[in-house]
Design an enzyme around this catalytic site. Sequence first.
Site, mmCIF file in Angstrom:
data_model
loop_
_atom_site.group_PDB
_atom_site.id
_atom_site.type_symbol
_atom_site.label_atom_id
_atom_site.label_comp_id
_atom_site.label_asym_id
_atom_site.label_seq_id
_atom_site.Cartn_x
_atom_site.Cartn_y
_atom_site.Cartn_z
ATOM 1 C CB THR A 7 -2.950 -27.088 40.754
ATOM 2 O OG1 THR A 7 -2.974 -27.520 39.386
ATOM 3 C CG2 THR A 7 -3.043 -25.578 40.768
ATOM 4 C CG ASP A 67 -6.611 -36.036 40.115
ATOM 5 O OD1 ASP A 67 -5.438 -35.705 39.896
ATOM 6 O OD2 ASP A 67 -7.143 -37.022 39.553
ATOM 7 C CG ASP A 150 -11.542 -27.234 27.868
ATOM 8 O OD1 ASP A 150 -12.215 -28.104 28.445
ATOM 9 O OD2 ASP A 150 -11.039 -26.258 28.456
HETATM 10 P P1 ITT Z 1 -2.236 -30.718 38.728
HETATM 11 O O1 ITT Z 1 -2.249 -32.197 38.984
HETATM 12 O O2 ITT Z 1 -0.926 -30.091 39.041
HETATM 13 O O3 ITT Z 1 -3.418 -30.019 39.357
HETATM 14 P P2 ITT Z 1 -2.757 -31.495 35.997
HETATM 15 O O4 ITT Z 1 -3.020 -30.725 34.745
HETATM 16 O O5 ITT Z 1 -1.727 -32.574 35.955
HETATM 17 O O6 ITT Z 1 -2.432 -30.442 37.152
HETATM 18 P P3 ITT Z 1 -4.666 -33.533 36.719
HETATM 19 O O7 ITT Z 1 -3.628 -34.427 37.274
HETATM 20 O O8 ITT Z 1 -5.935 -33.334 37.518
HETATM 21 O O9 ITT Z 1 -4.118 -32.057 36.494
HETATM 22 O O10 ITT Z 1 -5.010 -34.006 35.261
HETATM 23 C C1 ITT Z 1 -6.110 -33.475 34.663
HETATM 24 C C2 ITT Z 1 -5.955 -33.546 33.167
HETATM 25 O O11 ITT Z 1 -7.269 -33.829 32.650
HETATM 26 C C3 ITT Z 1 -5.566 -32.194 32.622
HETATM 27 O O12 ITT Z 1 -4.194 -32.047 32.447
HETATM 28 C C4 ITT Z 1 -6.320 -32.180 31.303
HETATM 29 O O13 ITT Z 1 -5.628 -32.918 30.359
HETATM 30 C C5 ITT Z 1 -7.584 -32.946 31.635
HETATM 31 N N1 ITT Z 1 -8.606 -31.993 32.108
HETATM 32 C C6 ITT Z 1 -9.045 -31.809 33.380
HETATM 33 N N2 ITT Z 1 -9.930 -30.814 33.439
HETATM 34 C C7 ITT Z 1 -10.052 -30.336 32.191
HETATM 35 C C8 ITT Z 1 -10.796 -29.294 31.611
HETATM 36 O O14 ITT Z 1 -11.582 -28.493 32.338
HETATM 37 N N3 ITT Z 1 -10.685 -29.096 30.309
HETATM 38 C C9 ITT Z 1 -9.888 -29.864 29.549
HETATM 39 N N4 ITT Z 1 -9.122 -30.849 30.012
HETATM 40 C C10 ITT Z 1 -9.211 -31.096 31.333
#
Ligand code: ITT
Length: 193
Positions: A7, A67, A150
Site C-alpha cells: 500500500t 483494496d 470517513d
Molecule cells: P493503496 O491502493 O496504495 O493501498 P489507496 O488509498 O489508493 O491505497 P485503494 O485503492 O484501496 O487505496 O482505495 C481506497 C479508497 O477508498 C481510499 O483512498 C479512500 O478514499 C476510500 N476508503 C477505503 N477505506 C476507507 C476508510 O476506512 N475510510 C475512509 N475512506 C476509505
Amino acid sequence: LKIHLVTGNNHKVEEIRSLADNELTVVPISDLVGEIEVDEKGDTFLQNALIKVETFRHLGIPLVADDSGLEIDALNGFPGVQSSRFMEGRPYSEKMAEILQRLDGEKNRKARFKCAAVFYHPSGVVLAVEGTVEGSIAYEIRGEQGFGYDPIFVPDGYDRTFGELGQEVKSIISHRARAFKKLFSLLRLFFSN
Ligand code: ITT
C-alpha cells in the site's frame, strides 16, 4: 511472521497494524522498495487486491494487500473501485462535497465500505477475505479523524460519522477491521507453531 503490506496509504498501515497480534509484524512495502505504483485495473476490490500482491510476488516474501472503497446505493455503487481515483489529486474535502452534491435531495443515503484483503506466501498459500460495514451518507462533512470518506460515513447503529467516532470504533466494526480480523485468524491457523 513478518508480512509486507502492499500500500501507499499510511492510514491503512496504522489501522492494519493495530489489528495484528504479537506474532505478526506488518511492515509497509515502501520500507523495502520505496514509493509504489500499481495499475489497479480490476473491476472488483478482490481483483485489485490480487493485482497489488501479484505486482510484488517476485520479491518472494509474505505479502498482504488491501483494496477498499465506498459504495453508495443511490449512485449505483459509485465511487466503488474508483474511490481513490475519483477526482484524483483533489483533496477529500472536495471529493466529499461533490458526493454530497450528487446526493442533494436524495432520501436514500444507504452506503457501505468494503474491503478485500489478500495474503500471499511464497510457499504458494493465498488467502482472500472480505469485510463490509453498512451505513449511510451524512448530510454534511463531520469529524476530522480517520481518512478518505470517513467524515461523511455514518455506520449503522451510530449517529456520528467515522470521522467523529475515530479509530476506537473503526477498529471494531470497520470493513478493514472485519476483513483483517478474519485474515489474521486464518494466518494463526496456518502459521502458528
Ligand atoms: P493503496 O491502493 O496504495 O493501498 P489507496 O488509498 O489508493 O491505497 P485503494 O485503492 O484501496 O487505496 O482505495 C481506497 C479508497 O477508498 C481510499 O483512498 C479512500 O478514499 C476510500 N476508503 C477505503 N477505506 C476507507 C476508510 O476506512 N475510510 C475512509 N475512506 C476509505
